[in-house]
Scaffold this motif. Structure first.
Motif, PDB file in Angstrom:
ATOM      1  N   TYR A 259       0.836  -1.210   0.000  1.00 45.18           N
ATOM      2  CA  TYR A 259       0.000   0.000   0.000  1.00 45.18           C
ATOM      3  C   TYR A 259       0.870   1.259   0.000  1.00 45.18           C
ATOM      4  O   TYR A 259       0.596   2.222  -0.740  1.00 45.18           O
ATOM      5  N   VAL A 260       1.929   1.258   0.825  1.00 44.62           N
ATOM      6  CA  VAL A 260       2.807   2.422   0.900  1.00 44.62           C
ATOM      7  C   VAL A 260       3.636   2.561  -0.369  1.00 44.62           C
ATOM      8  O   VAL A 260       3.786   3.664  -0.919  1.00 44.62           O
ATOM      9  N   ASN A 261       4.178   1.466  -0.857  1.00 41.38           N
ATOM     10  CA  ASN A 261       5.031   1.529  -2.055  1.00 41.38           C
ATOM     11  C   ASN A 261       4.260   1.951  -3.297  1.00 41.38           C
ATOM     12  O   ASN A 261       4.852   2.451  -4.255  1.00 41.38           O
ATOM     13  N   GLU A 262       2.944   1.727  -3.280  1.00 36.37           N
ATOM     14  CA  GLU A 262       2.102   2.121  -4.410  1.00 36.37           C
ATOM     15  C   GLU A 262       1.301   3.385  -4.101  1.00 36.37           C
ATOM     16  O   GLU A 262       0.313   3.672  -4.776  1.00 36.37           O
ATOM     17  N   PHE A 263       1.718   4.134  -3.085  1.00 41.18           N
ATOM     18  CA  PHE A 263       1.009   5.343  -2.668  1.00 41.18           C
ATOM     19  C   PHE A 263       0.948   6.329  -3.820  1.00 41.18           C
ATOM     20  O   PHE A 263       1.960   6.637  -4.462  1.00 41.18           O
ATOM     21  N   ARG A 264      -0.225   6.837  -4.090  1.00 41.70           N
ATOM     22  CA  ARG A 264      -0.426   7.662  -5.293  1.00 41.70           C
ATOM     23  C   ARG A 264      -0.082   9.129  -5.085  1.00 41.70           C
ATOM     24  O   ARG A 264       0.330   9.815  -6.036  1.00 41.70           O
ATOM     25  N   ASP A 265      -0.244   9.634  -3.866  1.00 42.89           N
ATOM     26  CA  ASP A 265      -0.068  11.072  -3.659  1.00 42.89           C
ATOM     27  C   ASP A 265       1.394  11.507  -3.734  1.00 42.89           C
ATOM     28  O   ASP A 265       1.694  12.635  -4.131  1.00 42.89           O
ATOM     29  N   GLU A 266       2.323  10.636  -3.346  1.00 46.39           N
ATOM     30  CA  GLU A 266       3.751  10.933  -3.438  1.00 46.39           C
ATOM     31  C   GLU A 266       4.520   9.622  -3.376  1.00 46.39           C
ATOM     32  O   GLU A 266       4.032   8.624  -2.837  1.00 46.39           O
ATOM     33  N   PRO A 267       5.726   9.605  -3.934  1.00 44.74           N
ATOM     34  CA  PRO A 267       6.513   8.352  -3.931  1.00 44.74           C
ATOM     35  C   PRO A 267       7.061   8.042  -2.538  1.00 44.74           C
ATOM     36  O   PRO A 267       7.847   8.814  -1.985  1.00 44.74           O
TER      37      PRO A 267
END
Length: 420
Positions: A259-267
């Motif tokens: 979920y974190v690695n694919e976070f859309r708002d920022e890398p």
């Protein structure tokens, strides 16, 4: 066999001064070898236990080792920060139990300053799931309160109630000092043997407060906001360096990592602390292997001294060996007697080395615990050290064969014939 052992013992006793020095050399070498191995193992355990109970470390996208270095060990600098909105969104995830935000970038006389929340003192664990404890004082409650680690207190002589000022960046430059907004030391943490000891802890709001009149790493000209006026501003954090995350169930760790690695708002990047620590240890493992190799070479030099001393004494013992041959001793008996003598010296040196190491540990163990947070177990020998000790004994046995074979080759006539 018993008679040969007694003969070897009596012969060694007659040369006790020379062989005693050889035994002491072997003892010091073995003590050094086992000591390096023990320190290496204990250092790795302390290294691996710098953080425990944390399921994920989250930071801006970079390498896992670099994220671990600056988030846990306060080394290096972050490539980027995390927006506070992302931290709040992560904290609201149904699988997340708690988060500890970390903000780095300032220092105090070379020690890193860590901006964090009150959850740090409640949730952070190290070692075998050990919580942080205070030797004196309490966590920060007011805006300009500071909690310092044990090493900071010892090196700088601070006590609770002392006032300190922080410096912008890691360089101790007077022009970068936040002297207009001093902090009060409200607590001193007990020694942990982790980077916590070398850190100054303040609140995230305090980090925002001291940078209200700063921009781009320097003070804004013509703008000076006194400490008594900073509370009029919005001190909610805008960004942090990293976040420690604890989950409600460890079964969800890979789900949240994805979920974190694919976070859309920022890398972003989420790493498992144990995996990243293993990768980090592999980077520095070459140093500890080099130290172990140097210690092994010292042991080898000590055993070479054993061979040299026994070989040098063979010329003086030719008559002794010849007399033994004349009363019925076989060449194999002479070989065995020399091997027993060399092996006995090696065993005695190993035993003395173990006792020296144990005595040194008993004397220096409390100092290592107090000064460096390094726990040195008071044990004579551990299971991990037995193979090293057996290797030393094996090499000592092989070394004893050299003078034994030389004595084996000496003839009865050579021993009885006067040398001109």
């Amino acid at each position: 066999m018993k008679h040969l052992a007694m003969l070897a013992l009596r012969s060694a006793w007659n040369r006790r001064l020379t062989l005693g020095l050889v035994m002491l050399t072997i003892a010091l070498s073995v003590s050094m070898l086992l000591g390096v191995e023990r320190i290496r193992r204990d250092t790795y355990n302390n290294f691996a236990q710098s953080v425990s109970g944390t399921d994920l470390v989250v930071g801006a996208r970079t390498s896992p080792v670099q994220l671990m270095l600056y988030a846990i060990f306060r080394m290096g600098e972050a490539t980027n920060n995390i927006r506070w909105e992302s931290v709040e969104q992560l904290a609201r995830h149904p699988s997340v139990a708690w988060t500890i935000p970390l903000s780095l970038g300032d220092s105090h006389h070379g020690f890193p300053v860590l901006g964090t929340s009150a959850a740090y003192f409640e949730r952070f664990r190290y070692g075998d799931d050990r919580p942080l404890a205070f030797t004196t004082g309490k966590p920060f409650t007011q805006l300009f309160d500071a909690v310092i680690g044990a090493e900071v207190a010892d090196r700088l002589g601070y006590r609770t109630g002392d006032k300190i000022s922080l410096t912008h960046g890691m360089q101790d430059i007077a022009l970068s000092e936040h002297r207009d907004k001093p902090f009060v030391v409200t607590g001193i943490l007990a020694r942990t043997g982790t980077p916590v000891d070398r850190s100054v802890h303040v609140s995230l709001e305090a980090i925002e407060a001291i940078h209200l009149d700063w921009q781009g790493g320097s003070r804004m000209p013509g703008l000076d906001i006194p400490a008594e006026h900073v509370r009029k501003f919005d001190l909610r954090p805008k960004q942090v360096t990293a976040v420690l995350v604890g989950l409600k169930s460890r079964a969800a760790v890979f789900k949240i990592q994805r979920y974190v690695n694919e976070f859309r708002d920022e890398p972003l990047l989420a790493i498992l602390p144990g995996v990243a620590l293993d990768q980090l240890w592999q980077v520095v493992a070459v140093v500890e292997r080099s130290l172990l190799l140097i210690s092994a070479l010292v042991v080898l030099v000590g055993l070479c001294g054993l061979v040299a001393v026994v070989l040098a004494g063979l010329n003086e013992r030719r008559r002794e060996l010849a007399i033994l041959r004349s009363v019925g001793a076989q060449p194999g008996d002479i070989l065995l007697m020399l091997v027993i003598e060399g092996l006995g010296l090696t065993l005695a040196g190993c035993c003395l080395g173990i006792l020296l190491l144990a005595g040194t540990g008993a004397l220096l163990g409390p100092l290592a615990e107090a000064r460096f947070g390094l726990s040195l177990p008071l044990s004579l020998l551990s299971l991990e050290e037995i193979p090293l000790l057996l290797s030393v004994i094996g090499v000592g046995l092989l070394a004893s064969l050299v003078p034994g074979y030389r004595a084996y080759r000496l003839s009865l006539a050579d021993g009885l014939t006067p040398r001109l």
